[in-house]
Each structure stands twice: as C-alpha cells, then as structure tokens.
Design a protein around this motif. Structure first.
Motif, PDB file in Angstrom:
ATOM      1  N   LEU A   1       0.199   5.114  -1.345  1.00  0.00           N
ATOM      2  CA  LEU A   1      -1.008   5.564  -0.475  1.00  0.00           C
ATOM      3  C   LEU A   1      -0.439   6.992   0.291  1.00  0.00           C
ATOM      4  O   LEU A   1       0.488   7.298   0.640  1.00  0.00           O
TER       5      LEU A   1
ATOM      6  N   THR B   1      -0.864   9.537   2.978  1.00  0.00           N
ATOM      7  CA  THR B   1      -0.973   9.685   4.416  1.00  0.00           C
ATOM      8  C   THR B   1      -0.897  11.133   4.996  1.00  0.00           C
ATOM      9  O   THR B   1      -0.302  11.818   4.439  1.00  0.00           O
TER      10      THR B   1
ATOM     11  N   GLU C   1      -6.520   1.080   5.842  1.00  0.00           N
ATOM     12  CA  GLU C   1      -5.874   1.959   5.270  1.00  0.00           C
ATOM     13  C   GLU C   1      -6.244   3.456   6.075  1.00  0.00           C
ATOM     14  O   GLU C   1      -5.480   4.259   5.961  1.00  0.00           O
TER      15      GLU C   1
ATOM     16  N   MET D   1       0.893  -1.196  -0.062  1.00  0.00           N
ATOM     17  CA  MET D   1      -0.198   0.050  -0.004  1.00  0.00           C
ATOM     18  C   MET D   1       0.893   1.130  -0.081  1.00  0.00           C
ATOM     19  O   MET D   1       0.639   2.126  -0.915  1.00  0.00           O
TER      20      MET D   1
END
Length: 104
Positions: A21, A23, A51, A16
């Motif tokens: 991803l 963040t 997630e 991920m």
C-alpha cells in the motif's frame, strides 16, 4: 471493539502494508498548521475508510527516517493495547510501525 476484532484489524492493516500500500510519508508536518491540515483531511474521510486513513497518515510497517522513529515512541501509542490513540486514526498498530503524525 473486542480483542478478536482488534487483532483481526491489526492483521488487515499489516497485510495491506505488506502488500505494498502506497502511503503519503512526506512531507512530515513540521508545524502545528501542517499537522492540523492532515487531521482535517482524516476527518473528511468516512470513519470506516481504513485505507484512506493509512494513506493520508503515511503509515509504514517499519521504523522511518534518519532517527528510525517508531509508533512505540509516539505520544499517541498505548503500549499495553498496541493502539494509536489519536482520535482521527484510532487503530491498532505494531510498535515498530510509523506514521507521519508521529509525536514525542
């Protein structure tokens, strides 16, 4: 969680993060209240929302900041398990990863 399940989860998280991803790394919580607010956000998530945990806590797969902080130096990191022991996270992590709940 078995060793195999832990390894599979670690690989999922790594994938991920490697796949970009996005963040929330900033703002870093400077006060206990800001830290507690992030924990409260994590507690509102479904416990299986991996997630969401990664996004809210600001996980990245590399050392972060001017001091190059890493999970390895965080007080919540369990070295022999490669595990974040912060109850709101409770996920396997690599020593060179980081999140904004980092504490020494």
């Amino acid at each position: 969680m078995t060793a195999g399940e832990t390894q599979a989860l670690l690989e999922t998280i790594a994938e991920m993060l490697a796949n970009g991803l996005e963040t929330t790394t900033e703002p870093f919580p400077e006060t206990d209240k800001e830290f507690a607010d992030i924990l409260a956000d994590l507690r509102r998530l479904d416990p299986d929302d991996l997630e969401g945990k990664l996004v809210i806590s600001g996980f990245v797969d590399h050392p972060y900041g001017p001091d190059r902080q890493r999970c390895m130096e965080c007080m919540y990191y369990l070295v022999h398990r490669r595990w974040c022991d912060l109850p709101e996270l409770a996920v396997p992590v690599e020593p060179d990863w980081w999140c904004r709940l980092w504490r020494i």
